[in-house]
Structures are given as C-alpha cells and as structure tokens.
Design an enzyme around this catalytic site. Structure first.
Site, PDB file in Angstrom:
ATOM      1  N   SER A   1       0.930  -1.098   0.248  1.00 30.38           N
ATOM      2  CA  SER A   1      -0.042  -0.010  -0.178  1.00 30.38           C
ATOM      3  C   SER A   1       0.899   1.172  -0.133  1.00 30.38           C
ATOM      4  O   SER A   1       1.620   1.587   0.779  1.00 30.38           O
ATOM      5  CB  SER A   1      -0.994   0.298   1.245  1.00 30.38           C
ATOM      6  OG  SER A   1      -1.620   1.274   1.087  1.00 30.38           O
TER       7      SER A   1
ATOM      8  N   HIS B   1      -0.926  -1.004  -4.391  1.00 33.79           N
ATOM      9  CA  HIS B   1      -2.342  -0.572  -3.906  1.00 33.79           C
ATOM     10  C   HIS B   1      -2.470   0.857  -3.476  1.00 33.79           C
ATOM     11  O   HIS B   1      -1.468   1.536  -2.971  1.00 33.79           O
ATOM     12  CB  HIS B   1      -2.590  -1.513  -2.507  1.00 33.79           C
ATOM     13  CG  HIS B   1      -4.094  -1.182  -2.073  1.00 33.79           C
ATOM     14  ND1 HIS B   1      -5.230  -1.905  -2.303  1.00 33.79           N
ATOM     15  CD2 HIS B   1      -4.386  -0.187  -0.896  1.00 33.79           C
ATOM     16  CE1 HIS B   1      -6.139  -1.549  -1.664  1.00 33.79           C
ATOM     17  NE2 HIS B   1      -5.796  -0.566  -0.781  1.00 33.79           N
TER      18      HIS B   1
ATOM     19  N   ASP C   1      -4.402   4.176  -2.164  1.00 32.92           N
ATOM     20  CA  ASP C   1      -5.690   4.492  -1.402  1.00 32.92           C
ATOM     21  C   ASP C   1      -6.036   5.861  -1.663  1.00 32.92           C
ATOM     22  O   ASP C   1      -5.251   6.735  -1.360  1.00 32.92           O
ATOM     23  CB  ASP C   1      -5.237   4.241   0.315  1.00 32.92           C
ATOM     24  CG  ASP C   1      -5.120   2.698   0.600  1.00 32.92           C
ATOM     25  OD1 ASP C   1      -6.048   2.181   0.461  1.00 32.92           O
ATOM     26  OD2 ASP C   1      -3.911   2.569   1.106  1.00 32.92           O
TER      27      ASP C   1
ATOM     28  N   MET D   1      -8.919   8.737  -0.096  1.00 40.63           N
ATOM     29  CA  MET D   1      -9.589   9.096   0.847  1.00 40.63           C
ATOM     30  C   MET D   1      -9.956  10.751   0.682  1.00 40.63           C
ATOM     31  O   MET D   1      -9.084  11.457   0.160  1.00 40.63           O
ATOM     32  CB  MET D   1      -8.831   9.162   2.285  1.00 40.63           C
ATOM     33  CG  MET D   1      -8.142   7.860   2.422  1.00 40.63           C
ATOM     34  SD  MET D   1      -7.426   7.439   3.852  1.00 40.63           S
ATOM     35  CE  MET D   1      -6.670   6.025   3.971  1.00 40.63           C
TER      36      MET D   1
ATOM     37  N   HIS E   1      -8.252   1.801  -4.332  1.00 38.36           N
ATOM     38  CA  HIS E   1      -9.096   1.499  -3.517  1.00 38.36           C
ATOM     39  C   HIS E   1      -9.795   2.794  -3.046  1.00 38.36           C
ATOM     40  O   HIS E   1      -9.333   3.835  -2.714  1.00 38.36           O
ATOM     41  CB  HIS E   1      -8.518   0.993  -2.231  1.00 38.36           C
ATOM     42  CG  HIS E   1      -9.424   0.961  -1.050  1.00 38.36           C
ATOM     43  ND1 HIS E   1      -8.699   0.657   0.296  1.00 38.36           N
ATOM     44  CD2 HIS E   1     -10.844   0.669  -0.876  1.00 38.36           C
ATOM     45  CE1 HIS E   1      -9.797   0.316   1.065  1.00 38.36           C
ATOM     46  NE2 HIS E   1     -11.158   0.670   0.363  1.00 38.36           N
TER      47      HIS E   1
ATOM     48  N   MET F   1     -12.020   5.453  -1.125  1.00 40.45           N
ATOM     49  CA  MET F   1     -12.774   5.586   0.096  1.00 40.45           C
ATOM     50  C   MET F   1     -13.278   6.918   0.097  1.00 40.45           C
ATOM     51  O   MET F   1     -12.851   7.763   0.619  1.00 40.45           O
ATOM     52  CB  MET F   1     -11.667   5.398   1.341  1.00 40.45           C
ATOM     53  CG  MET F   1     -11.270   4.037   1.517  1.00 40.45           C
ATOM     54  SD  MET F   1      -9.897   3.696   2.729  1.00 40.45           S
ATOM     55  CE  MET F   1      -8.623   3.799   1.168  1.00 40.45           C
TER      56      MET F   1
ATOM     57  N   MET G   1     -12.161  -5.336   4.365  1.00 41.19           N
ATOM     58  CA  MET G   1     -11.264  -4.277   5.273  1.00 41.19           C
ATOM     59  C   MET G   1     -11.144  -5.378   6.562  1.00 41.19           C
ATOM     60  O   MET G   1     -12.196  -5.554   7.281  1.00 41.19           O
ATOM     61  CB  MET G   1     -11.882  -3.206   5.646  1.00 41.19           C
ATOM     62  CG  MET G   1     -12.079  -2.211   4.397  1.00 41.19           C
ATOM     63  SD  MET G   1     -10.586  -1.821   3.390  1.00 41.19           S
ATOM     64  CE  MET G   1      -9.619  -0.995   4.857  1.00 41.19           C
TER      65      MET G   1
ATOM     66  N   GLY H   1      -9.383   4.167   6.663  1.00 37.33           N
ATOM     67  CA  GLY H   1      -8.869   5.462   6.764  1.00 37.33           C
ATOM     68  C   GLY H   1      -7.354   6.127   7.240  1.00 37.33           C
ATOM     69  O   GLY H   1      -6.767   6.856   6.945  1.00 37.33           O
ATOM     70  N   PHE H   2      -6.926   4.521   7.995  1.00 38.72           N
ATOM     71  CA  PHE H   2      -5.217   5.056   8.176  1.00 38.72           C
ATOM     72  C   PHE H   2      -4.785   3.748   8.239  1.00 38.72           C
ATOM     73  O   PHE H   2      -5.132   2.777   8.282  1.00 38.72           O
ATOM     74  CB  PHE H   2      -5.184   5.346   9.878  1.00 38.72           C
ATOM     75  CG  PHE H   2      -6.110   6.654  10.093  1.00 38.72           C
ATOM     76  CD1 PHE H   2      -5.387   7.846   9.692  1.00 38.72           C
ATOM     77  CD2 PHE H   2      -7.419   6.668  10.496  1.00 38.72           C
ATOM     78  CE1 PHE H   2      -6.104   9.305  10.188  1.00 38.72           C
ATOM     79  CE2 PHE H   2      -8.054   7.820  10.483  1.00 38.72           C
ATOM     80  CZ  PHE H   2      -7.370   9.129  10.360  1.00 38.72           C
ATOM     81  N   GLY H   3      -3.276   3.807   7.877  1.00 34.76           N
ATOM     82  CA  GLY H   3      -2.366   2.847   7.829  1.00 34.76           C
ATOM     83  C   GLY H   3      -1.874   2.403   9.393  1.00 34.76           C
ATOM     84  O   GLY H   3      -2.248   3.228  10.334  1.00 34.76           O
ATOM     85  N   GLY H   4      -1.394   1.153   9.613  1.00 33.32           N
ATOM     86  CA  GLY H   4      -0.828   1.122  10.939  1.00 33.32           C
ATOM     87  C   GLY H   4      -1.859   0.697  11.885  1.00 33.32           C
ATOM     88  O   GLY H   4      -1.441   0.496  13.224  1.00 33.32           O
TER      89      GLY H   4
ATOM     90  N   ASP I   1      -7.321  -6.031   3.524  1.00 32.43           N
ATOM     91  CA  ASP I   1      -6.752  -4.801   3.786  1.00 32.43           C
ATOM     92  C   ASP I   1      -6.979  -4.315   5.025  1.00 32.43           C
ATOM     93  O   ASP I   1      -7.675  -4.127   5.626  1.00 32.43           O
ATOM     94  CB  ASP I   1      -7.157  -3.766   2.603  1.00 32.43           C
ATOM     95  CG  ASP I   1      -6.649  -2.484   2.541  1.00 32.43           C
ATOM     96  OD1 ASP I   1      -5.495  -2.280   3.222  1.00 32.43           O
ATOM     97  OD2 ASP I   1      -7.126  -1.621   1.922  1.00 32.43           O
TER      98      ASP I   1
ATOM     99  N   GLY J   1       0.758  -2.163   4.193  1.00 38.71           N
ATOM    100  CA  GLY J   1       1.334  -0.787   4.116  1.00 38.71           C
ATOM    101  C   GLY J   1       2.487  -0.820   4.927  1.00 38.71           C
ATOM    102  O   GLY J   1       3.631  -1.211   4.803  1.00 38.71           O
TER     103      GLY J   1
HETATM  104  C1  DX5 Z   1      -6.656   1.842   5.216  1.00 36.29           C
HETATM  105  C2  DX5 Z   1      -6.130   1.512   3.912  1.00 36.29           C
HETATM  106  C3  DX5 Z   1      -4.967   0.564   3.672  1.00 36.29           C
HETATM  107  C4  DX5 Z   1      -3.749   0.905   4.611  1.00 36.29           C
HETATM  108  C5  DX5 Z   1      -3.322  -0.312   5.096  1.00 36.29           C
HETATM  109  O1  DX5 Z   1      -7.747   2.485   5.149  1.00 36.29           O
HETATM  110  O2  DX5 Z   1      -7.269   1.339   2.913  1.00 36.29           O
HETATM  111  O3  DX5 Z   1      -4.802   0.068   2.278  1.00 36.29           O
HETATM  112  O4  DX5 Z   1      -2.750   1.361   3.677  1.00 36.29           O
HETATM  113  O5  DX5 Z   1      -2.229  -0.080   6.104  1.00 36.29           O
HETATM  114  P1  DX5 Z   1      -1.635  -1.204   6.968  1.00 36.29           P
HETATM  115  O6  DX5 Z   1      -1.162  -2.344   6.147  1.00 36.29           O
HETATM  116  O7  DX5 Z   1      -0.452  -0.511   7.763  1.00 36.29           O
HETATM  117  O8  DX5 Z   1      -2.757  -1.503   8.022  1.00 36.29           O
HETATM  118 ZN    ZN Z   2      -6.671   0.258   1.011  1.00 32.93          ZN
END
Ligand code: DX5
Ligand code: ZN
Length: 217
Positions: free
Chosen positions: A7, A32, A34, A36, A65, A67, A138, A143-146, A176, A198
């Site tokens: 990602s 990937h 994202d 938003m 993707h 969102m 999902m 909305g957020f990574g990590g 994801d 990600g």
């Molecule tokens: C979150 C995104 C993901 C995000 C995943 O809303 O859709 O694609 O980048 O990040 P990780 O792998 O860090 O959870």
């Molecule tokens: Zn995503």
C-alpha cells in the site's frame, strides 16, 4: 497463488518512484493506491493527479481503493488516470449507483471490485456479486495505515468465499488492514488471495523476504 499489494499510503511520498521500483525488484506485481476524501473516512490521501504520474512511472498493476462518498462521480477519471482495478465501497452510495459504477468501470476496460467496512455484513455484497472481479474485505476501519488487524473478520471472509464459490467462482478475495506475516496466514486459511500491506511491507527490515513469505517461497 497469493499476491502481495504494497500500500503506497505507507511509502515515502517524496520517493514514490524509488519505492515502486523497489517493490517490483522485490517480486511484487501489484501496488495498492488508497484514495480518501475526508468524508467517507476521516482522512485525506492522494487523488487523480498523483495516480496519473505514478502510472507513467510503473508498469505494475495499480489496485485503486476508493474510500470516497458517491464514487460514481469519479470512476471515469480514476480509470483514465491509470487504474487497472477499481474498488468502490458498498456503504458509499445507493445500490443502484454502485451497480452503475461497476458497469461503468467494466465499460472503461478496468476490473471492478466492491469493499466492505468491518461492520458491514457479507450479505451486503449480494446485489453486486456477479458484477465483481474482486471483493475487498477491510480488516481494519478504513482511513489509516498501521492499525491492528481485526481477526473477527475471518467468519465474514469464509462466508464470502462460499458465496463466491457458488455464484462467481472466478472472483478474487482481497484483505486490507493490519496484514503482516502472521495475519496473512490467518487470512489465507480463510480464503483470501490478495493481501494489501502498508506498514508491514514498508517497515520490514528485509522487504524482499517479506514478499517471498506472502507470495509463497
Ligand atoms: C486503510 C487503507 C489501507 C492501508 C493499510 O484504510 O485502506 O490500504 O494502507 O495499511 P496497513 O497495512 O498499515 O494496515
Ligand atoms: Zn486500502
């Protein structure tokens, strides 16, 4: 075969070309991307101009993707900007508009997918099942990574795999959110084939080894 889609949300935005080239060298076939809008999810990421630029810089498969609220408004622009796969959320519009969005994606020569937020049940994909090339489950709130992987999404994954086997066996299941070497295994056992990662990919001390683990040695 399983596929890893790093990602780009966790990439270094000042060095996207370097990070994309590295992903290819490491054996990835997909990336990937994202999008938003600050409405459908409480965050804002990248949009159409960045996708156009990265399309020129990579030949990897771009898995976009969306969102965003009422994604049908932007489907054409994202396909023309270079998406190979375009995913819309079932929660983002009416059934009628989501069906129209999937038709439009296909008419533009792109693969189409729908995604489900964690609280949305598997049954919500029913009206769209036959029109999808992929379903994205999902495993975190988008909305957020990590964020932390939600293992309680696994029954939904199994239910979806059964529904697909019965009605659209060629349709792929993607996960994801919170995917790492451990959670990947859990998802694979429950029917997932494409894995978005990600923070685990970009934070891995040995990215190539991480790719080998997720794509099978
Ligand atoms: C979150 C995104 C993901 C995000 C995943 O809303 O859709 O694609 O980048 O990040 P990780 O792998 O860090 O959870
Ligand atoms: Zn995503």
């Amino acid at each position: 075969m399983t596929k890893l889609a790093p990602s780009l949300l966790s990439a270094d935005f000042a060095n996207l070309q370097r990070d994309m080239e590295q992903a290819k060298e490491n054996g990835c076939e997909w990336l990937h991307y994202d999008v938003m809008d600050g409405m459908f999810v409480p965050n804002i990421s990248m949009g159409i101009p960045v996708l156009k630029s990265i399309r020129k810089a990579t030949d990897l498969t771009l898995d976009v993707h969306l969102m965003v609220e009422r994604p049908i408004r932007y489907v054409e622009q994202f396909v023309k900007a270079g998406a190979d796969w375009l995913t819309v959320h079932v929660e983002a519009d009416t059934e009628e508009n989501t069906l129209a969005a999937l038709d439009q994606i296909h008419a533009l020569g792109c693969k189409a997918a729908v995604s489900l937020k964690p609280k949305t049940p598997a049954e919500a994909v029913k009206p769209f099942l036959k029109k999808c090339d992929m379903i994205l489950v999902m495993t975190v709130e988008p909305g957020f990574g990590g964020q932390k992987f939600m293992e309680d999404m696994m029954p939904k994954l199994r239910t979806l795999r059964k529904m697909l086997d019965a009605e659209n066996p060629g349709c792929i299941l993607e996960v994801d959110g919170g995917i790492d070497a451990n959670t990947f295994r859990v998802c694979r056992e429950n029917g997932a084939e494409v894995f978005v990662a990600g923070s685990a990919y970009f934070g891995a001390p040995d990215k190539a080894a991480f790719v080998r683990t997720l794509q099978g040695e």
